[in-house]
Design an enzyme around this catalytic site. Structure first.
Site, PDB file in Angstrom:
ATOM      1  N   ARG A  66      15.820 -21.491 -55.637  1.00 55.24           N
ATOM      2  CA  ARG A  66      15.645 -22.946 -55.674  1.00 55.24           C
ATOM      3  C   ARG A  66      14.176 -23.293 -55.878  1.00 55.24           C
ATOM      4  NH1 ARG A  66      19.822 -26.391 -55.534  1.00 55.24           N
ATOM      5  NH2 ARG A  66      19.090 -28.512 -55.689  1.00 55.24           N
ATOM      6  N   HIS A 110      22.087 -46.414 -56.039  1.00 56.05           N
ATOM      7  CA  HIS A 110      23.135 -45.923 -55.129  1.00 56.05           C
ATOM      8  C   HIS A 110      24.265 -46.953 -55.103  1.00 56.05           C
ATOM      9  CE1 HIS A 110      24.908 -43.630 -51.896  1.00 56.05           C
ATOM     10  NE2 HIS A 110      25.147 -44.779 -51.276  1.00 56.05           N
TER      11      HIS A 110
END
Length: 197
Positions: A66, A110
Protein backbone atom coordinates in the site's frame (compact mmCIF):
# COMPACT_ATOMS: atom_id res chain seq x y z
CA UNK A 1 -7.42 28.73 -14.40
CA UNK A 2 -7.96 26.13 -11.68
CA UNK A 3 -6.26 22.85 -12.61
CA UNK A 4 -8.54 20.03 -11.49
CA UNK A 5 -7.91 16.30 -11.15
CA UNK A 6 -10.87 13.95 -10.68
CA UNK A 7 -10.48 10.59 -8.92
CA UNK A 8 -13.14 7.99 -9.67
CA UNK A 9 -13.84 4.28 -9.21
CA UNK A 10 -16.95 3.66 -11.30
CA UNK A 11 -19.28 5.03 -13.93
CA UNK A 12 -18.32 8.66 -13.54
CA UNK A 13 -21.74 10.31 -13.43
CA UNK A 14 -20.38 13.06 -11.15
CA UNK A 15 -17.42 13.46 -13.51
CA UNK A 16 -19.92 13.89 -16.37
CA UNK A 17 -21.78 16.54 -14.35
CA UNK A 18 -18.48 18.41 -13.90
CA UNK A 19 -17.59 18.17 -17.60
CA UNK A 20 -21.08 19.29 -18.64
CA UNK A 21 -20.91 22.24 -16.23
CA UNK A 22 -17.52 23.33 -17.61
CA UNK A 23 -18.88 23.07 -21.18
CA UNK A 24 -22.00 25.05 -20.20
CA UNK A 25 -19.96 27.74 -18.43
CA UNK A 26 -21.52 27.12 -15.01
CA UNK A 27 -18.06 26.12 -13.77
CA UNK A 28 -15.90 29.11 -14.64
CA UNK A 29 -12.09 29.33 -14.68
CA UNK A 30 -11.49 25.59 -14.21
CA UNK A 31 -10.21 22.77 -16.40
CA UNK A 32 -10.05 19.03 -15.75
CA UNK A 33 -6.42 18.06 -16.38
CA UNK A 34 -6.62 14.33 -15.55
CA UNK A 35 -9.02 11.60 -14.48
CA UNK A 36 -7.48 8.84 -12.35
CA UNK A 37 -9.20 5.59 -11.42
CA UNK A 38 -8.21 2.59 -9.32
CA UNK A 39 -10.37 0.48 -11.64
CA UNK A 40 -9.23 -0.15 -15.24
CA UNK A 41 -12.82 -0.99 -16.22
CA UNK A 42 -14.32 2.24 -14.85
CA UNK A 43 -16.57 3.86 -17.46
CA UNK A 44 -15.39 7.22 -16.08
CA UNK A 45 -12.10 6.66 -17.95
CA UNK A 46 -14.05 6.42 -21.22
CA UNK A 47 -15.89 9.64 -20.38
CA UNK A 48 -12.52 11.36 -19.88
CA UNK A 49 -11.09 10.04 -23.17
CA UNK A 50 -14.19 11.21 -25.07
CA UNK A 51 -13.51 14.67 -23.66
CA UNK A 52 -9.82 14.57 -24.64
CA UNK A 53 -8.71 14.39 -21.01
CA UNK A 54 -5.83 12.10 -19.92
CA UNK A 55 -7.31 9.00 -18.26
CA UNK A 56 -5.04 6.99 -15.99
CA UNK A 57 -5.50 3.81 -13.99
CA UNK A 58 -3.53 3.38 -10.79
CA UNK A 59 -4.65 0.39 -8.75
CA UNK A 60 -3.39 -0.71 -5.33
CA UNK A 61 -3.46 -4.28 -6.73
CA UNK A 62 -0.62 -3.39 -9.12
CA UNK A 63 1.79 -2.55 -6.31
CA UNK A 64 3.68 -4.77 -3.87
CA UNK A 65 2.48 -2.71 -0.89
CA UNK A 66 0.00 0.00 0.00
CA UNK A 67 2.94 2.32 0.73
CA UNK A 68 4.22 1.90 -2.85
CA UNK A 69 0.74 2.61 -4.24
CA UNK A 70 0.39 5.69 -2.01
CA UNK A 71 3.75 7.04 -3.18
CA UNK A 72 2.83 6.40 -6.83
CA UNK A 73 -0.55 8.13 -6.41
CA UNK A 74 1.01 11.23 -4.86
CA UNK A 75 3.69 11.30 -7.58
CA UNK A 76 1.00 11.04 -10.30
CA UNK A 77 -1.03 13.86 -8.71
CA UNK A 78 2.14 15.98 -8.38
CA UNK A 79 3.01 15.42 -12.05
CA UNK A 80 -0.15 17.24 -13.16
CA UNK A 81 0.46 20.28 -10.89
CA UNK A 82 -3.16 20.28 -9.72
CA UNK A 83 -4.85 23.05 -7.76
CA UNK A 84 -7.85 20.92 -6.74
CA UNK A 85 -8.44 17.19 -6.41
CA UNK A 86 -12.07 16.04 -6.62
CA UNK A 87 -13.07 12.66 -5.21
CA UNK A 88 -16.11 11.69 -7.26
CA UNK A 89 -16.98 8.19 -6.13
CA UNK A 90 -13.37 7.21 -5.40
CA UNK A 91 -13.36 4.14 -3.17
CA UNK A 92 -9.72 4.15 -2.12
CA UNK A 93 -8.48 5.67 1.14
CA UNK A 94 -6.48 8.81 0.43
CA UNK A 95 -2.93 8.58 1.83
CA UNK A 96 -2.19 10.82 4.83
CA UNK A 97 0.84 12.25 3.00
CA UNK A 98 -1.43 13.40 0.15
CA UNK A 99 -3.94 14.98 2.55
CA UNK A 100 -1.07 16.82 4.27
CA UNK A 101 0.48 17.97 0.99
CA UNK A 102 -2.84 19.07 -0.53
CA UNK A 103 -4.51 20.44 2.61
CA UNK A 104 -7.80 22.18 1.72
CA UNK A 105 -7.28 21.24 -1.94
CA UNK A 106 -9.13 17.90 -1.89
CA UNK A 107 -12.93 17.75 -1.92
CA UNK A 108 -15.35 14.83 -1.81
CA UNK A 109 -19.00 14.32 -2.69
CA UNK A 110 -20.92 12.10 -0.27
CA UNK A 111 -24.51 10.90 -0.92
CA UNK A 112 -26.04 11.90 2.43
CA UNK A 113 -26.43 14.92 4.66
CA UNK A 114 -23.31 14.55 6.79
CA UNK A 115 -23.14 13.71 9.73
CA UNK A 116 -25.87 11.17 8.86
CA UNK A 117 -24.92 7.91 7.12
CA UNK A 118 -21.24 8.65 6.65
CA UNK A 119 -17.88 7.28 7.68
CA UNK A 120 -16.40 3.82 7.28
CA UNK A 121 -18.61 1.44 5.30
CA UNK A 122 -21.01 4.11 4.03
CA UNK A 123 -20.61 4.42 0.26
CA UNK A 124 -22.73 3.90 -2.83
CA UNK A 125 -26.00 2.04 -2.33
CA UNK A 126 -25.10 1.23 1.30
CA UNK A 127 -25.82 4.88 2.21
CA UNK A 128 -29.31 4.78 0.67
CA UNK A 129 -30.10 1.37 2.15
CA UNK A 130 -29.23 2.72 5.60
CA UNK A 131 -31.34 5.86 5.08
CA UNK A 132 -34.38 3.81 4.06
CA UNK A 133 -33.85 1.35 6.94
CA UNK A 134 -33.77 4.27 9.40
CA UNK A 135 -36.91 5.76 7.91
CA UNK A 136 -35.58 9.27 7.30
CA UNK A 137 -37.87 11.61 5.35
CA UNK A 138 -35.05 13.83 4.07
CA UNK A 139 -31.66 12.79 2.73
CA UNK A 140 -29.36 14.52 0.27
CA UNK A 141 -25.69 15.06 -0.56
CA UNK A 142 -22.70 16.87 0.92
CA UNK A 143 -19.54 18.32 -0.62
CA UNK A 144 -16.76 18.61 1.96
CA UNK A 145 -13.03 19.12 2.23
CA UNK A 146 -11.08 15.93 2.88
CA UNK A 147 -9.15 15.55 6.11
CA UNK A 148 -7.59 12.53 7.84
CA UNK A 149 -10.97 11.20 8.99
CA UNK A 150 -13.66 9.48 6.91
CA UNK A 151 -16.24 12.04 5.68
CA UNK A 152 -15.19 14.30 8.57
CA UNK A 153 -13.72 17.38 6.85
CA UNK A 154 -15.32 20.83 6.80
CA UNK A 155 -18.61 20.98 4.87
CA UNK A 156 -18.75 23.22 1.78
CA UNK A 157 -22.29 22.64 0.45
CA UNK A 158 -25.28 20.43 1.22
CA UNK A 159 -28.55 19.90 -0.61
CA UNK A 160 -31.59 18.09 0.76
CA UNK A 161 -33.67 15.57 -1.19
CA UNK A 162 -37.03 14.16 -0.09
CA UNK A 163 -37.43 10.44 0.43
CA UNK A 164 -40.61 9.27 -1.29
CA UNK A 165 -42.98 6.47 -0.40
CA UNK A 166 -41.99 3.24 -2.11
CA UNK A 167 -38.39 4.31 -2.76
CA UNK A 168 -35.89 1.53 -3.33
CA UNK A 169 -32.19 2.20 -2.65
CA UNK A 170 -31.60 2.41 -6.41
CA UNK A 171 -34.44 4.90 -7.01
CA UNK A 172 -33.32 7.03 -4.07
CA UNK A 173 -29.69 6.92 -5.22
CA UNK A 174 -30.71 8.21 -8.64
CA UNK A 175 -32.82 11.04 -7.17
CA UNK A 176 -29.99 12.11 -4.83
CA UNK A 177 -27.57 12.17 -7.78
CA UNK A 178 -29.92 14.13 -10.06
CA UNK A 179 -31.28 16.59 -7.49
CA UNK A 180 -28.23 17.08 -5.28
CA UNK A 181 -24.86 15.59 -6.26
CA UNK A 182 -24.84 16.77 -9.90
CA UNK A 183 -25.75 20.29 -8.74
CA UNK A 184 -23.62 20.94 -5.66
CA UNK A 185 -20.35 19.32 -6.82
CA UNK A 186 -20.04 21.57 -9.90
CA UNK A 187 -21.15 24.56 -7.79
CA UNK A 188 -18.44 23.87 -5.18
CA UNK A 189 -15.76 23.63 -7.89
CA UNK A 190 -16.96 26.91 -9.44
CA UNK A 191 -16.90 28.62 -6.02
CA UNK A 192 -13.34 27.39 -5.33
CA UNK A 193 -12.17 28.36 -8.84
CA UNK A 194 -13.52 31.87 -8.39
CA UNK A 195 -12.27 32.55 -4.86
CA UNK A 196 -15.68 32.32 -3.18
CA UNK A 197 -14.45 29.69 -0.68
Amino acid sequence: MLRVGVLVSGGGTNLQAILDAIDAGTIRNAKVEVVISNNAGAFALERAKKHGIPAECLSPKDFASREEFNEALVAKIDSYELDLIVLAGYLVKIPAAMIEKYRDKIINIHPSLIPSFCGVGFYGLKVHEAALRRGVKITGATVHFVDEGMDSGPIILQKAVEVEKGDTPEVLQRRVMEQAEWKILPKAIDMIANGEI
